[in-house]
Design a protein around this motif. Structure first.
Motif, PDB file in Angstrom:
ATOM      1  N   UNK A   1       0.843  -1.208   0.000  1.00 14.84           N
ATOM      2  CA  UNK A   1       0.000   0.000   0.000  1.00 14.84           C
ATOM      3  C   UNK A   1       0.874   1.253   0.000  1.00 14.84           C
ATOM      4  N   UNK A   2       1.431   1.577  -1.159  1.00 15.82           N
ATOM      5  CA  UNK A   2       2.367   2.693  -1.267  1.00 15.82           C
ATOM      6  C   UNK A   2       1.659   4.032  -1.019  1.00 15.82           C
ATOM      7  N   UNK A   3       2.384   4.989  -0.454  1.00  9.43           N
ATOM      8  CA  UNK A   3       1.806   6.333  -0.267  1.00  9.43           C
ATOM      9  C   UNK A   3       1.477   6.981  -1.609  1.00  9.43           C
ATOM     10  N   UNK A   4       0.473   7.824  -1.611  1.00  5.80           N
ATOM     11  CA  UNK A   4       0.046   8.503  -2.839  1.00  5.80           C
ATOM     12  C   UNK A   4       1.034   9.571  -3.296  1.00  5.80           C
TER      13      UNK A   4
ATOM     14  N   UNK B   1       7.283 -12.162  -0.974  1.00  2.30           N
ATOM     15  CA  UNK B   1       8.610 -11.548  -0.949  1.00  2.30           C
ATOM     16  C   UNK B   1       8.378 -10.052  -0.780  1.00  2.30           C
ATOM     17  N   UNK B   2       8.800  -9.538   0.354  1.00  2.00           N
ATOM     18  CA  UNK B   2       8.488  -8.163   0.719  1.00  2.00           C
ATOM     19  C   UNK B   2       9.756  -7.329   0.755  1.00  2.00           C
ATOM     20  N   UNK B   3       9.608  -6.029   0.613  1.00  2.00           N
ATOM     21  CA  UNK B   3      10.705  -5.099   0.820  1.00  2.00           C
ATOM     22  C   UNK B   3      10.407  -4.240   2.040  1.00  2.00           C
ATOM     23  N   UNK B   4      11.464  -3.802   2.712  1.00  2.00           N
ATOM     24  CA  UNK B   4      11.269  -2.939   3.867  1.00  2.00           C
ATOM     25  C   UNK B   4      11.341  -1.487   3.425  1.00  2.00           C
ATOM     26  N   UNK B   5      10.180  -0.848   3.385  1.00  2.00           N
ATOM     27  CA  UNK B   5      10.088   0.588   3.157  1.00  2.00           C
ATOM     28  C   UNK B   5       9.407   1.172   4.386  1.00  2.00           C
ATOM     29  N   UNK B   6      10.080   2.066   5.089  1.00  2.00           N
ATOM     30  CA  UNK B   6       9.506   2.558   6.338  1.00  2.00           C
ATOM     31  C   UNK B   6       8.226   3.364   6.122  1.00  2.00           C
TER      32      UNK B   6
ATOM     33  N   UNK C   1       4.558  -1.090   7.882  1.00  2.00           N
ATOM     34  CA  UNK C   1       3.535  -1.356   8.900  1.00  2.00           C
ATOM     35  C   UNK C   1       2.145  -1.409   8.277  1.00  2.00           C
ATOM     36  N   UNK C   2       1.913  -0.573   7.297  1.00  2.00           N
ATOM     37  CA  UNK C   2       0.620  -0.606   6.600  1.00  2.00           C
ATOM     38  C   UNK C   2       0.443  -1.928   5.867  1.00  2.00           C
ATOM     39  N   UNK C   3       1.523  -2.449   5.309  1.00  2.00           N
ATOM     40  CA  UNK C   3       1.463  -3.750   4.633  1.00  2.00           C
ATOM     41  C   UNK C   3       1.105  -4.859   5.628  1.00  2.00           C
ATOM     42  N   UNK C   4       1.763  -4.866   6.781  1.00  2.00           N
ATOM     43  CA  UNK C   4       1.460  -5.877   7.788  1.00  2.00           C
ATOM     44  C   UNK C   4      -0.007  -5.811   8.205  1.00  2.00           C
TER      45      UNK C   4
ATOM     46  N   UNK D   1       1.505 -17.517   5.506  1.00  2.00           N
ATOM     47  CA  UNK D   1       2.374 -18.326   6.364  1.00  2.00           C
ATOM     48  C   UNK D   1       3.703 -17.648   6.685  1.00  2.00           C
ATOM     49  N   UNK D   2       4.233 -16.858   5.748  1.00  2.00           N
ATOM     50  CA  UNK D   2       5.594 -16.349   5.957  1.00  2.00           C
ATOM     51  C   UNK D   2       5.902 -15.199   5.009  1.00  2.00           C
ATOM     52  N   UNK D   3       6.953 -14.461   5.366  1.00  2.00           N
ATOM     53  CA  UNK D   3       7.510 -13.401   4.529  1.00  2.00           C
ATOM     54  C   UNK D   3       8.997 -13.657   4.340  1.00  2.00           C
ATOM     55  N   UNK D   4       9.483 -13.437   3.123  1.00  2.00           N
ATOM     56  CA  UNK D   4      10.921 -13.362   2.907  1.00  2.00           C
ATOM     57  C   UNK D   4      11.236 -11.941   2.458  1.00  2.00           C
TER      58      UNK D   4
END
Length: 266
Positions: free
Chosen positions: A43-46, A91-96, A100-103, A112-115
């Protein structure tokens, strides 16, 4: 190799094959488990620059496709339950700006899991940086490691995919200093690091020998990952043999055949 947890689908826009084809190929190859880990719907910021947002959305599952992805895999899990164990992941990326919105977005789905596959940095720059493009920038290398560490420290990441993706080509001393931070953080949190087959198949800069030599000096848990973008990629004999040859003398790499998933729930 009887398990793979790094599998994509056509939904990311740069892979091919139906979900069923991956499952049936895995059964044919004698796999006991198959984990799907499509590029996560974020859910990327607009307010991201449009060119960056377009680029990010072009290579991942779209938010509106999440339901189809989950339902397809749940159906196949039931249909083939006597033949193979199917896991549902991302497969997720960490964008601050949106992790948290993704979680929060996926919390009610049976995931089941994230890589972690940290492909980009600088989302708000005019020209976003891909970590797989050659660079001599110490700052970009440090930023990459900082992002990976931040993701690991959430304790939501089951393992780090292609941790050696960063294509830094300046100072070996600086590279080892920064990657030591990454490896030691992974060890502290008991997060395995993936040796990625797709990089070999596509003749990319990874697996990076300098990274794995350093990982061997420090010692860490590792996992093989097919990073399959086509069903036939699930168990590539060339990539498997080349990887086995690369690490056969690396006695401090603890190769895991099976992996325990980190909970993504609070």
């Amino acid at each position: 190799m009887q398990r793979n947890y790094h599998t994509h689908t056509y939904r990311c826009g740069h892979a091919s094959g139906e979900d069923r084809e991956y499952v049936e190929k895995a059964i044919e190859l004698g796999f006991r488990e198959l984990g799907f880990s499509e590029h996560a719907p974020m859910p990327f910021p607009d307010d991201l620059p449009k060119q960056n947002l377009d680029r990010l959305l072009a290579m991942r599952l779209k938010l509106h496709e999440t339901e189809d992805y989950i339902e397809s895999l749940l159906s196949l899990r039931e249909e083939y339950k006597n033949d193979i164990k199917i896991h549902i992941g991302f497969e997720v990326e960490y964008f601050d700006c949106c992790f948290d919105r993704f979680l929060d977005y996926i919390k009610d789905y049976p995931v089941d899991y994230l890589i972690l596959g940290q492909h980009f940095q600088g989302l708000y720059l005019d020209s976003m940086i891909h970590n797989g493009v050659r660079t001599g920038s110490n700052e970009l290398l440090k930023n990459y490691v900082d992002d990976v560490i931040a993701a690991i420290e959430t304790d939501k990441i089951t393992y780090v995919a292609h941790p050696d993706l960063m294509f830094y080509s300046k100072s070996l001393e600086v590279y080892e200093r920064e990657m030591t931070r990454l490896i030691e953080c992974a060890n502290q949190h008991k997060v395995p690091l993936e040796i990625n087959f797709y990089g070999l198949q596509e003749v990319r800069n990874y697996p990076t020998l300098a990274f794995w030599q350093l990982a061997n000096e420090i010692g860490c848990d590792v996992i093989f990952g097919s990073d399959a973008h086509r069903p036939e990629n699930l168990k590539n004999p060339f990539a498997l043999k080349a990887t086995e040859n690369m690490i056969k003398n690396f006695k401090n790499l603890n190769l895991l055949e099976k992996i325990e998933f980190r909970s993504i729930k609070d």
